[in-house]
Design an enzyme around this catalytic site. Structure first.
Site, PDB file in Angstrom:
ATOM      1  N   HIS A  50       0.804  -1.227   0.000  1.00  0.00           N
ATOM      2  CA  HIS A  50       0.000   0.000   0.000  1.00  0.00           C
ATOM      3  C   HIS A  50       0.834   1.273   0.000  1.00  0.00           C
ATOM      4  O   HIS A  50       0.276   2.359   0.143  1.00  0.00           O
ATOM      5  CB  HIS A  50      -0.940   0.011   1.207  1.00  0.00           C
ATOM      6  CG  HIS A  50      -2.035  -0.992   1.116  1.00  0.00           C
ATOM      7  ND1 HIS A  50      -2.968  -1.004   0.101  1.00  0.00           N
ATOM      8  CD2 HIS A  50      -2.347  -2.054   1.903  1.00  0.00           C
ATOM      9  CE1 HIS A  50      -3.808  -2.012   0.276  1.00  0.00           C
ATOM     10  NE2 HIS A  50      -3.450  -2.676   1.359  1.00  0.00           N
ATOM     11  N   ARG A  75       7.106  -6.153   3.123  1.00  0.00           N
ATOM     12  CA  ARG A  75       5.857  -6.774   2.699  1.00  0.00           C
ATOM     13  C   ARG A  75       5.715  -6.612   1.199  1.00  0.00           C
ATOM     14  O   ARG A  75       5.448  -5.523   0.699  1.00  0.00           O
ATOM     15  CB  ARG A  75       4.646  -6.146   3.400  1.00  0.00           C
ATOM     16  CG  ARG A  75       3.340  -6.807   2.945  1.00  0.00           C
ATOM     17  CD  ARG A  75       2.158  -6.469   3.818  1.00  0.00           C
ATOM     18  NE  ARG A  75       1.598  -5.154   3.583  1.00  0.00           N
ATOM     19  CZ  ARG A  75       0.413  -4.744   4.033  1.00  0.00           C
ATOM     20  NH1 ARG A  75      -0.327  -5.580   4.761  1.00  0.00           N
ATOM     21  NH2 ARG A  75      -0.020  -3.531   3.801  1.00  0.00           N
ATOM     22  N   ASP A  89      16.171 -10.233  -3.465  1.00  0.00           N
ATOM     23  CA  ASP A  89      17.415  -9.892  -4.156  1.00  0.00           C
ATOM     24  C   ASP A  89      17.964  -8.529  -3.723  1.00  0.00           C
ATOM     25  O   ASP A  89      19.178  -8.338  -3.660  1.00  0.00           O
ATOM     26  CB  ASP A  89      17.213  -9.891  -5.683  1.00  0.00           C
ATOM     27  CG  ASP A  89      17.317 -11.290  -6.281  1.00  0.00           C
ATOM     28  OD1 ASP A  89      17.678 -12.236  -5.563  1.00  0.00           O
ATOM     29  OD2 ASP A  89      17.015 -11.435  -7.494  1.00  0.00           O
ATOM     30  N   GLU A 153      -5.876 -12.472   6.750  1.00  0.00           N
ATOM     31  CA  GLU A 153      -6.683 -11.259   6.594  1.00  0.00           C
ATOM     32  C   GLU A 153      -8.171 -11.519   6.450  1.00  0.00           C
ATOM     33  O   GLU A 153      -8.930 -10.577   6.220  1.00  0.00           O
ATOM     34  CB  GLU A 153      -6.199 -10.478   5.363  1.00  0.00           C
ATOM     35  CG  GLU A 153      -4.690 -10.399   5.237  1.00  0.00           C
ATOM     36  CD  GLU A 153      -4.216  -9.373   4.238  1.00  0.00           C
ATOM     37  OE1 GLU A 153      -4.836  -8.309   4.158  1.00  0.00           O
ATOM     38  OE2 GLU A 153      -3.227  -9.649   3.539  1.00  0.00           O
ATOM     39  N   ASP A 179      -7.840  -5.477   7.378  1.00  0.00           N
ATOM     40  CA  ASP A 179      -8.405  -6.355   6.353  1.00  0.00           C
ATOM     41  C   ASP A 179      -9.287  -7.432   6.961  1.00  0.00           C
ATOM     42  O   ASP A 179     -10.327  -7.788   6.391  1.00  0.00           O
ATOM     43  CB  ASP A 179      -7.277  -6.981   5.523  1.00  0.00           C
ATOM     44  CG  ASP A 179      -6.638  -5.956   4.599  1.00  0.00           C
ATOM     45  OD1 ASP A 179      -7.354  -5.371   3.784  1.00  0.00           O
ATOM     46  OD2 ASP A 179      -5.428  -5.715   4.730  1.00  0.00           O
TER      47      ASP A 179
HETATM   48  O1  LIG Z   1      -5.046  -5.465   7.618  1.00  0.00           O
HETATM   49  C1  LIG Z   1      -4.194  -4.663   8.036  1.00  0.00           C
HETATM   50  O2  LIG Z   1      -4.324  -4.076   9.116  1.00  0.00           O
HETATM   51  C2  LIG Z   1      -3.015  -4.450   7.217  1.00  0.00           C
HETATM   52  O3  LIG Z   1      -2.723  -5.229   6.338  1.00  0.00           O
HETATM   53  C3  LIG Z   1      -2.246  -3.164   7.380  1.00  0.00           C
HETATM   54  C4  LIG Z   1      -2.821  -2.178   6.388  1.00  0.00           C
HETATM   55  O4  LIG Z   1      -2.352  -2.497   5.104  1.00  0.00           O
HETATM   56  C5  LIG Z   1      -2.559  -0.712   6.669  1.00  0.00           C
HETATM   57  O5  LIG Z   1      -3.108  -0.308   7.867  1.00  0.00           O
HETATM   58  C6  LIG Z   1      -1.159  -0.270   6.530  1.00  0.00           C
HETATM   59  O6  LIG Z   1      -1.074   1.137   6.554  1.00  0.00           O
END
Ligand SMILES: O=C(O)C(=O)C[C@H](O)[C@@H](O)CO
Length: 264
Positions: A50, A75, A89, A153, A179
């Site tokens: 993100h 991530r 890498d 998630e 999520d």
């Molecule tokens: O589900 C979540 O909580 C995440 O995966 C983190 C989010 O992506 C987000 O809050 C990161 O800024």
């Protein structure tokens, strides 16, 4: 001069059951990565899902973080072998792989992260990962030093948390509250009791399985609660929100004090 392959102290501390406090990095700024790595967090999570960060931007972030004390966790944007290979890498040793829904997907993440015979990671000799080919022990140590964390998630993934956690090569399981909340019908409300109950239940299961549990907390209160519940690698804040909160508080301090302004 003998160059040694990089060691992963995040992984060794994780497997020793130590609590490690992290900071979630979404700014994509090498200066912020360097400065915040000097503050003393155990780990910094560099987000490619993100944040505007692809593998070419990840390398300077990892170089900057290496100037301080924090270990880097990266991530990738998806559980994809090409993205995972490219992230490794440029020198990431610990991966947080998003949206893992089953043991099969967890096994695919592990395979992508490991060189043969354990996996399918492609071999490149002159990457930052191998200290540009100068570390003779790199290939002998790389798989053991690579740490795979998988992110759960959804309720479907939670229902399979045991098989995901026990997949060979999975070193830890991370819960994404936002999520998970969204997929339970609580978009933007991860603090809802039903979501928090699920997060607590996940911690209980992972404790029984003796598998390290991780999570992102957006407030100090959330972080304290998650640590109490047994989460051991906890991101206790987000760089962007710390910056905004401090910037807003400073502005409020001055504008509230100006003649004619009423606080609030
Ligand atoms: O589900 C979540 O909580 C995440 O995966 C983190 C989010 O992506 C987000 O809050 C990161 O800024």
């Amino acid at each position: 001069m003998t160059v040694q392959a990089p060691k992963n102290s995040f992984k060794s501390r994780l497997l020793a059951g130590e609590v490690q406090l992290g900071l979630w990095m979404s700014l994509g700024s090498a200066a912020a990565a360097e400065a915040l790595s000097l503050v003393g967090y155990d780990w910094l999570l560099f987000d490619m899902e993100h944040a505007p960060v692809d593998p070419p931007q990840m390398q300077p972030l990892l170089q900057a973080a290496a100037a301080g004390v924090s270990q880097a966790v990266a991530r990738p944007p998806w559980n994809d072998p090409v993205l995972i290979k490219r992230t490794l890498d440029v020198g990431a040793q610990t991966l947080l792989v998003p949206f893992v829904q089953s043991a099969e997907e967890a096994a695919a993440a592990v395979r992508a992260a490991k060189y043969p015979p354990q996996g399918i990671r492609g071999v490149a000799g002159l990457t930052r990962a191998s200290r540009y080919g100068l570390a003779p022990d790199y290939f002998a140590t790389a798989n053991a030093q690579t740490c795979v964390l998988v992110q759960i998630e959804t309720p479907a993934a939670l229902s399979r948390i045991e098989e995901i956690a026990l997949t060979p090569g999975v070193d830890g399981v991370f819960i994404g509250p936002s999520d998970l909340g969204a997929s339970m019908g609580h978009l933007g409300r991860p603090g809802t009791a039903e979501v928090q109950d699920a997060i607590r239940g996940a911690a209980d299961t992972l404790r029984d399985l003796q598998k390290p549990a991780g999570i992102l907390a957006v407030s100090a209160e959330d972080a304290e609660r998650y640590l109490d519940w047994g989460y051991s690698f906890v991101a206790i804040g987000i760089d962007m929100s710390l910056l905004l909160r401090a910037a807003k508080a400073r502005l409020d301090h001055f504008t509230d004090a100006m003649p004619g302004n009423t606080p609030g």
